[in-house]
Design a protein around this motif. Structure first.
Motif, PDB file in Angstrom:
ATOM      1  N   ALA A  34       0.832  -1.204   0.000  1.00 25.92           N
ATOM      2  CA  ALA A  34       0.000   0.000   0.000  1.00 25.92           C
ATOM      3  C   ALA A  34       0.867   1.254   0.000  1.00 25.92           C
ATOM      4  N   SER A  35       1.993   1.213   0.737  1.00 24.79           N
ATOM      5  CA  SER A  35       2.921   2.347   0.749  1.00 24.79           C
ATOM      6  C   SER A  35       3.558   2.546  -0.621  1.00 24.79           C
ATOM      7  N   VAL A  36       3.909   1.425  -1.275  1.00 20.34           N
ATOM      8  CA  VAL A  36       4.469   1.511  -2.633  1.00 20.34           C
ATOM      9  C   VAL A  36       3.436   2.102  -3.597  1.00 20.34           C
ATOM     10  N   ASP A  37       2.192   1.618  -3.520  1.00 23.47           N
ATOM     11  CA  ASP A  37       1.130   2.134  -4.393  1.00 23.47           C
ATOM     12  C   ASP A  37       0.945   3.639  -4.192  1.00 23.47           C
ATOM     13  N   GLU A  38       0.964   4.068  -2.937  1.00 18.24           N
ATOM     14  CA  GLU A  38       0.781   5.496  -2.653  1.00 18.24           C
ATOM     15  C   GLU A  38       1.940   6.317  -3.215  1.00 18.24           C
ATOM     16  N   THR A  39       3.151   5.768  -3.099  1.00 17.11           N
ATOM     17  CA  THR A  39       4.322   6.476  -3.637  1.00 17.11           C
ATOM     18  C   THR A  39       4.215   6.628  -5.151  1.00 17.11           C
ATOM     19  N   PHE A  40       3.864   5.554  -5.843  1.00 19.13           N
ATOM     20  CA  PHE A  40       3.708   5.632  -7.292  1.00 19.13           C
ATOM     21  C   PHE A  40       2.589   6.604  -7.660  1.00 19.13           C
ATOM     22  N   HIS A  41       1.518   6.601  -6.903  1.00 19.52           N
ATOM     23  CA  HIS A  41       0.407   7.529  -7.159  1.00 19.52           C
ATOM     24  C   HIS A  41       0.894   8.969  -7.042  1.00 19.52           C
ATOM     25  N   ASP A  42       1.703   9.250  -6.009  1.00 17.62           N
ATOM     26  CA  ASP A  42       2.229  10.608  -5.841  1.00 17.62           C
ATOM     27  C   ASP A  42       3.155  10.996  -6.978  1.00 17.62           C
ATOM     28  N   TYR A  43       3.853  10.022  -7.550  1.00 17.90           N
ATOM     29  CA  TYR A  43       4.737  10.330  -8.682  1.00 17.90           C
ATOM     30  C   TYR A  43       4.001  10.276 -10.019  1.00 17.90           C
ATOM     31  N   ARG A  44       2.711  10.038  -9.970  1.00 18.78           N
ATOM     32  CA  ARG A  44       1.834  10.079 -11.142  1.00 18.78           C
ATOM     33  C   ARG A  44       2.248   9.060 -12.206  1.00 18.78           C
ATOM     34  N   ILE A  45       2.744   7.916 -11.747  1.00 12.24           N
ATOM     35  CA  ILE A  45       3.084   6.816 -12.649  1.00 12.24           C
ATOM     36  C   ILE A  45       2.414   5.550 -12.144  1.00 12.24           C
ATOM     37  N   SER A  46       2.246   4.573 -13.040  1.00  9.02           N
ATOM     38  CA  SER A  46       1.535   3.335 -12.726  1.00  9.02           C
ATOM     39  C   SER A  46       2.537   2.206 -12.539  1.00  9.02           C
ATOM     40  N   PRO A  47       2.507   1.523 -11.380  1.00  6.21           N
ATOM     41  CA  PRO A  47       3.466   0.432 -11.164  1.00  6.21           C
ATOM     42  C   PRO A  47       3.025  -0.852 -11.843  1.00  6.21           C
ATOM     43  N   SER A  48       4.011  -1.650 -12.220  1.00  2.00           N
ATOM     44  CA  SER A  48       3.763  -3.008 -12.698  1.00  2.00           C
ATOM     45  C   SER A  48       4.619  -3.931 -11.847  1.00  2.00           C
ATOM     46  N   PHE A  49       3.976  -4.886 -11.163  1.00  2.00           N
ATOM     47  CA  PHE A  49       4.691  -5.747 -10.229  1.00  2.00           C
ATOM     48  C   PHE A  49       5.118  -7.068 -10.854  1.00  2.00           C
ATOM     49  N   SER A  50       4.893  -7.219 -12.161  1.00  5.23           N
ATOM     50  CA  SER A  50       5.354  -8.424 -12.838  1.00  5.23           C
ATOM     51  C   SER A  50       6.791  -8.232 -13.304  1.00  5.23           C
ATOM     52  N   GLU A  51       7.432  -9.334 -13.693  1.00  5.39           N
ATOM     53  CA  GLU A  51       8.837  -9.259 -14.106  1.00  5.39           C
ATOM     54  C   GLU A  51       9.014  -8.357 -15.311  1.00  5.39           C
ATOM     55  N   ASN A  52       8.062  -8.420 -16.240  1.00  2.00           N
ATOM     56  CA  ASN A  52       8.059  -7.524 -17.386  1.00  2.00           C
ATOM     57  C   ASN A  52       6.730  -6.767 -17.382  1.00  2.00           C
ATOM     58  N   PRO A  53       6.772  -5.426 -17.363  1.00  2.00           N
ATOM     59  CA  PRO A  53       5.529  -4.650 -17.322  1.00  2.00           C
ATOM     60  C   PRO A  53       4.569  -5.048 -18.439  1.00  2.00           C
ATOM     61  N   GLU A  54       3.281  -5.202 -18.055  1.00  2.00           N
ATOM     62  CA  GLU A  54       2.275  -5.600 -19.029  1.00  2.00           C
ATOM     63  C   GLU A  54       1.903  -4.389 -19.887  1.00  2.00           C
ATOM     64  N   ILE A  55       2.163  -4.498 -21.172  1.00  2.00           N
ATOM     65  CA  ILE A  55       1.847  -3.422 -22.110  1.00  2.00           C
ATOM     66  C   ILE A  55       0.539  -3.777 -22.813  1.00  2.00           C
ATOM     67  N   PRO A  56      -0.445  -2.891 -22.818  1.00  2.00           N
ATOM     68  CA  PRO A  56      -1.721  -3.199 -23.479  1.00  2.00           C
ATOM     69  C   PRO A  56      -1.520  -3.619 -24.931  1.00  2.00           C
TER      70      PRO A  56
END
Length: 748
Positions: A528-550
């Protein structure tokens, strides 16, 4: 309802403010009582002149930069200005002559047996001297390149030196030349990265090829090539340069794009090749007049390249003056009005400027003032220098509105200690060996920081303006020990969108972070702390080994991006185009992932994306800590900072506590978020996303500092000027923003 008279007064005030921001040449107070001429220039030196007529000053710029605390800085020769002063007030720049540069190729001919010859390869179908387009002498070199099906993967043109004396570049730091280029419609995709540059004859250097310069098409570009270092080569042997080669690269089946294709055609004009010896016996020469008390020579480094060309002239028999003052820092570096230097010295620098430990304290002084919209994060960088080692508490108080009623609580501030990592391998020509600022170690309000004797310690204060903040002016204080630092915040009367502004996927290895933070017993809280940090930096985290690209996204690196084909796919197939920045994006491409690049490069990418109609950003790894980045910044063998925008904990902490779950971000990530908020300003002014093929008001403002994907302003305050302009436009729709179109210097 406001009266017409009141509306006219408001418009007049706003137009005055816009003019003030656009010129950005306001004077600042200086402790020498001589006002600073222009805030876009950070360095100057005074010259006392006692006679009329031509005078000369011999300045060793390498020594001046050393005295200013810079680390092996290179001079931007085009930044030099000679400013007359009367009673402490600056006049207008006067024409001058410089003798630091030596003309090595005048491009008035195709060569001779003494100096050397221009040699075309198979892609060059025409080579001659053009007597109509040139920047010096009587002509320029003109070449026409046509790429054929039979073209080799690399070909172009070169200048072969015949004289060993012309090939000895040992005493020079920089190569300058002018280039103009035009392309046919088929080759637009290859702009502005048209060629690579090679020096033949280098020894003790693993590379001889670097990417070409930042260019804008259909205009003359003043190019500067760093020779010391040359690319990532720290100490090249320049004593026997055999040739300069300009290499055109052609796409082969195994390439990922970004090079020329059959049918592409390019026209080049080149002129005025010069070598710069910044610490030799060069002189600045100008015509002195007795109506002025003194003169200042203003100058800047190559890292801030982009100043307009100065007015030049030629003078006969100057008298050499030896009455030189000490070099001074100022402009956008400044002390803070109302702060005494009894216990510590405090000064302010733009967040986009990375401050090393030895920078000289500026002499100029200004109030500490920041501007922000509601919902915006805005950082302040203070630099503290202590005459002796001492540990002092750091605190920030509430901000109070001028109306006497509204308050922004101190809890809306975050405080960081700027830490340093050692650079032992160069990433590219912007780099230097030594300690670079990058980690932002979070500290609590009222926590203490140790300041070492005589070394700069930057502190980073970040405020998030509440969405319900009352617009207007707020005042407060930052307190360091017993030193009170007044701060002024102006809150604009509009708000930024909350959270994500721009599509993104940034990889984060959650398992590795949980292990580093010993957070196995509180994994959900840590995530939750990581999610909040990414939200503050206005970027979306991907927790998989390779970020999922649409599935609908086409992914390009910056250096392989082809704007025309990308736009065709976006329009015809409804595809989305995202950029991925990687270690392959070497200069002149911006790269937010590299520690030892300028701060501008971390911030400018979202604005470039706006102009190119790019839909999102990707960065594969933000916490690759397999090798400790605190001790080895070049941990991935690619560039300093590659693979991590966060640092692992390096001081004792209590796991699973609020302090024990805070991530340690980097200056690069902070500035990337600033760029994403720049994008939000452009979005608000445009009232939505930009459309392919349709210009908008925001384009005209962004184009004021960006002329192409590789040619953009490196002035650290450019972004703030644009934000202030947009803010005024958003607060008063009666002003026509079309007055801000960038006007290039065309080849013709």
């Amino acid at each position: 309802m406001p009266t017409r008279s009141h509306l006219r007064s408001t418009i007049t005030l706003l137009l005055t403010l816009l003019f003030f921001i656009a010129t950005n040449s306001q004077e600042t107070h200086a402790t020498t009582d001589d006002a600073w001429w222009n805030n876009n220039w950070p360095y100057r030196i005074s010259i006392e002149v006692s006679q009329d007529g031509p005078v000369a000053a011999n300045l060793n710029f390498s020594e001046l930069f050393d005295n200013l605390g810079l680390n092996q800085a290179l001079l931007d020769l085009r930044s030099i200005r000679v400013i007359p002063y009367k009673d402490g007030k600056p006049g207008s720049p006067v024409p001058f002559q410089e003798t630091y540069s030596t003309l090595i190729i005048d491009a008035d001919s195709l060569g001779d047996d003494t100096s050397g010859h221009w040699i075309p390869e198979e892609s060059i179908s025409d080579i001659r001297i053009d007597s109509e387009r040139f920047t010096q002498g009587i002509g320029s070199l003109y070449l026409h390149a046509r790429i054929l099906d039979s073209s080799l993967s690399e070909n172009g043109f070169s200048f072969q030196f015949n004289s060993s004396s012309l090939g000895d570049w040992s005493k020079y730091e920089t190569l300058l030349y002018d280039v103009c280029s035009e392309v046919n419609n088929e080759a637009i995709d290859q702009t502005p990265d048209l060629y690579s540059f090679e020096l033949y004859g280098l020894t003790n250097c693993p590379i001889y090829e670097i990417k070409g310069p930042g260019l804008a098409i259909n205009r003359w570009n003043g190019v500067s090539v760093s020779l010391k270092p040359y690319g990532s080569c720290l100490s090249p042997n320049l004593s026997d340069i055999e040739a300069m080669k300009f290499q055109l690269k052609v796409n082969m089946p195994w390439d990922n794009g970004g090079y020329f294709d059959p049918g592409d055609e390019v026209d080049f004009w080149m002129d005025n090749f010069r070598l710069v010896d910044q610490d030799g016996d060069g002189q600045i020469i100008w015509n002195a007049m007795d109506e002025f008390d003194k003169y200042y020579i203003y100058f800047d480094t190559l890292n801030h390249e982009g100043h307009p060309k100065p007015a030049m002239d030629v003078f006969d028999e100057p008298i050499l003056t030896s009455s030189l003052g000490e070099p001074e820092a100022g402009g956008y570096f400044h002390k803070i009005d109302g702060v005494s230097d009894n216990q510590i010295t405090v000064w302010n620098a733009p967040p986009t400027e990375k401050i090393i430990q030895t920078y000289k304290t500026p002499i100029a002084s200004q109030p500490l003032e920041i501007h922000a919209a509601k919902g915006e994060f805005e950082p302040i960088q203070l630099v503290i220098n202590s005459p002796s080692e001492q540990t002092l508490p750091i605190s920030v108080g509430n901000l109070f509105h001028d109306n006497g009623r509204n308050i922004i609580d101190a809890s809306y501030f975050d405080i960081f200690r700027v830490d340093f990592v050692e650079i032992s391998t160069l990433s590219d020509q912007y780099s230097r060996l030594g300690y670079f600022p990058d980690p932002l170690f979070p500290i609590n309000n009222h926590q203490s920081v140790t300041f070492k004797t005589g070394l700069n310690q930057p502190l980073w204060f970040r405020i998030k303006v509440p969405l319900d903040a009352t617009p207007g002016t707020y005042h407060g204080e930052i307190i360091i020990g017993k030193t009170n630092i007044p701060i002024k915040l102006i809150v604009w009367n509009f708000e930024l969108p909350e959270g994500l502004i721009f599509n993104s996927k940034f990889g984060f290895n959650l398992d590795q972070a949980i292990e580093a933070y010993q957070a196995g017993a509180c994994q959900e809280a840590f995530k939750a702390s990581v999610d909040e940090t990414f939200h503050d930096y206005r970027i979306s985290p991907s927790f998989s080994e390779n970020p999922e690209i649409p599935d609908e996204v086409l992914l390009y690196t910056l250096s392989s991006y082809e704007v025309v084909s990308a736009h065709d796919l976006q329009i015809e197939l409804g595809k989305k185009v995202w950029w991925e920045f990687t270690y392959t994006d070497t200069p002149p491409f911006a790269n937010p992932g590299v520690i030892d690049r300028t701060g501008v490069e971390s911030r400018i990418l979202p604005v470039l994306a706006w102009l190119d109609r790019v839909d999102g950003l990707v960065y594969l790894k933000t916490n690759d800590w397999d090798i400790d980045p605190w001790t080895q910044a070049f941990s991935n063998g690619a560039s300093n900072g590659d693979g991590y925008l966060f640092y692992p904990p390096n001081e004792p902490f209590q796991p699973c506590t609020p302090e024990g779950t805070r991530l340690i971000p980097s200056i690069r990530l902070e500035l990337l978020r600033e760029g994403l908020e720049d994008y939000a300003y452009l979005w608000l002014l445009n009232k939505g996303n930009p459309a392919i093929g349709i210009e908008n008001k925001s384009d005209s403002l962004a184009s004021g500092i960006i002329q192409s994907d590789t040619l953009f302003s490196h002035n650290p305050t450019s972004f703030y000027d644009i934000r202030d302009k947009i803010a005024l436009l958003l607060e008063s729709e009666v002003i026509d923003s079309n007055i801000y179109f960038f006007l290039p210097y065309v080849c013709h």
